[in-house]
Design a protein around this motif. Structure first.
Motif, PDB file in Angstrom:
ATOM      1  N   ARG A   1       0.845  -1.196   0.000  1.00  0.00           N
ATOM      2  CA  ARG A   1       0.000   0.000   0.000  1.00  0.00           C
ATOM      3  C   ARG A   1       0.882   1.249   0.000  1.00  0.00           C
ATOM      4  N   VAL A   2       0.390   2.269  -0.684  1.00  0.00           N
ATOM      5  CA  VAL A   2       1.016   3.585  -0.663  1.00  0.00           C
ATOM      6  C   VAL A   2      -0.081   4.573  -0.299  1.00  0.00           C
ATOM      7  N   ASP A   3       0.134   5.320   0.778  1.00  0.00           N
ATOM      8  CA  ASP A   3      -0.863   6.274   1.281  1.00  0.00           C
ATOM      9  C   ASP A   3      -2.231   5.612   1.448  1.00  0.00           C
ATOM     10  N   ASP A   4      -2.224   4.441   2.042  1.00  0.00           N
ATOM     11  CA  ASP A   4      -3.435   3.674   2.363  1.00  0.00           C
ATOM     12  C   ASP A   4      -4.173   3.113   1.151  1.00  0.00           C
ATOM     13  N   MET A   5      -3.626   3.271  -0.044  1.00  0.00           N
ATOM     14  CA  MET A   5      -4.237   2.710  -1.253  1.00  0.00           C
ATOM     15  C   MET A   5      -3.490   1.428  -1.626  1.00  0.00           C
ATOM     16  N   PRO A   6      -4.198   0.330  -1.854  1.00  0.00           N
ATOM     17  CA  PRO A   6      -3.501  -0.892  -2.270  1.00  0.00           C
ATOM     18  C   PRO A   6      -2.965  -0.727  -3.695  1.00  0.00           C
ATOM     19  N   ARG A   7      -1.639  -0.744  -3.849  1.00  0.00           N
ATOM     20  CA  ARG A   7      -1.032  -0.612  -5.179  1.00  0.00           C
ATOM     21  C   ARG A   7      -1.032  -1.957  -5.903  1.00  0.00           C
TER      22      ARG A   7
ATOM     23  N   ALA B   1      -1.107  -8.675  -9.040  1.00  0.00           N
ATOM     24  CA  ALA B   1      -2.253  -7.940  -9.573  1.00  0.00           C
ATOM     25  C   ALA B   1      -2.057  -6.489  -9.162  1.00  0.00           C
ATOM     26  N   PHE B   2      -1.858  -5.615 -10.143  1.00  0.00           N
ATOM     27  CA  PHE B   2      -1.687  -4.186  -9.881  1.00  0.00           C
ATOM     28  C   PHE B   2      -3.074  -3.565  -9.801  1.00  0.00           C
ATOM     29  N   LEU B   3      -3.427  -3.089  -8.620  1.00  0.00           N
ATOM     30  CA  LEU B   3      -4.787  -2.634  -8.343  1.00  0.00           C
ATOM     31  C   LEU B   3      -4.983  -1.140  -8.551  1.00  0.00           C
ATOM     32  N   THR B   4      -4.002  -0.353  -8.123  1.00  0.00           N
ATOM     33  CA  THR B   4      -4.059   1.097  -8.249  1.00  0.00           C
ATOM     34  C   THR B   4      -2.777   1.542  -8.940  1.00  0.00           C
ATOM     35  N   PRO B   5      -2.873   2.011 -10.170  1.00  0.00           N
ATOM     36  CA  PRO B   5      -1.634   2.388 -10.864  1.00  0.00           C
ATOM     37  C   PRO B   5      -0.988   3.623 -10.241  1.00  0.00           C
ATOM     38  N   SER B   6       0.322   3.684 -10.350  1.00  0.00           N
ATOM     39  CA  SER B   6       1.051   4.873  -9.895  1.00  0.00           C
ATOM     40  C   SER B   6       0.867   5.974 -10.942  1.00  0.00           C
ATOM     41  N   ALA B   7       1.516   7.106 -10.730  1.00  0.00           N
ATOM     42  CA  ALA B   7       1.449   8.205 -11.701  1.00  0.00           C
ATOM     43  C   ALA B   7       2.085   7.799 -13.034  1.00  0.00           C
ATOM     44  N   GLU B   8       2.989   6.824 -12.987  1.00  0.00           N
ATOM     45  CA  GLU B   8       3.636   6.311 -14.200  1.00  0.00           C
ATOM     46  C   GLU B   8       3.436   4.794 -14.240  1.00  0.00           C
TER      47      GLU B   8
END
Length: 189
Positions: free
Chosen positions: A115-121, A146-153
């Motif tokens: 998780r990054v900032d409480d979001m599952p990445r 499984a990539f759930l929340t994409p990063s900015a890139e």
């Protein structure tokens, strides 16, 4: 709606026939890293099981780091930190795993979520296999992510995970007091 999005319908909206919006579809990737270590499988296995040794090679970047490790079937590990990059807001990193299969000296299977900032990445299923080989151990790390929340890139998400795994295995070799192990290029399946 695009092929890369999934419609999310809340219970109340379903009754009214309204959707709340779309979320990106999860992207799935699998890779394998084969790695040779100049230590017997029992010693490599202990580097996963022994918490003080594990702390030397399994680390989250940043400050305000906390760890808890329970190396038992259905036990797991939690870790958190605050990671700061100049010119950017600090990120709260969190890792939580659960051990699904532990075979002393030969296999470890676990699932984890990053998780990054409480979001599952992403969330992954990892199988680590240890086989005796000539003067040490052949370690095979297979990860299904499984990539759930994409990063900015998002195009960097999968290479980042593969690269972090390679660095972690280099850290494992160092924790065992040996030079960097030899590995093959991670293979996408």
């Amino acid at each position: 709606m695009t092929a890369d999005a999934v419609e999310t319908i809340t219970p109340d909206a379903a009754v009214e026939g309204k959707s709340r919006g779309t979320v990106p579809a999860a992207r799935h990737e699998t890779f394998t890293v084969d790695y040779h270590l100049a230590a017997p499988p029992s010693t490599v296995f202990e580097a996963f099981a022994d918490t003080p040794v594990r702390r030397r090679w399994f680390k989250l970047p940043g400050r305000q780091v906390s760890y808890h490790h329970d190396f038992t079937l259905n036990g797991g590990e939690t870790a958190s930190s605050v990671f700061t990059v100049p010119g950017a807001a600090p990120e709260r990193l969190a890792y939580a795993s659960r051990y699904l299969d532990i075979r002393p000296g030969s296999r470890i299977v676990y699932a984890y979520t990053a998780r990054v900032d409480d979001m599952p990445r992403w969330t992954s299923l990892v199988t680590v296999e240890l086989q005796p080989h000539l003067d040490g151990t052949h370690l095979r790390w297979t990860e299904q992510a499984a990539f759930l929340t994409p990063s900015a890139e998002p195009e960097h998400d999968f290479p980042h995970l593969r690269g972090a795994t390679r660095l972690r295995l280099n850290g494992l070799a160092a924790a065992l007091g040996q030079p960097q192990g030899s590995s093959t290029t991670p293979v996408r399946m």
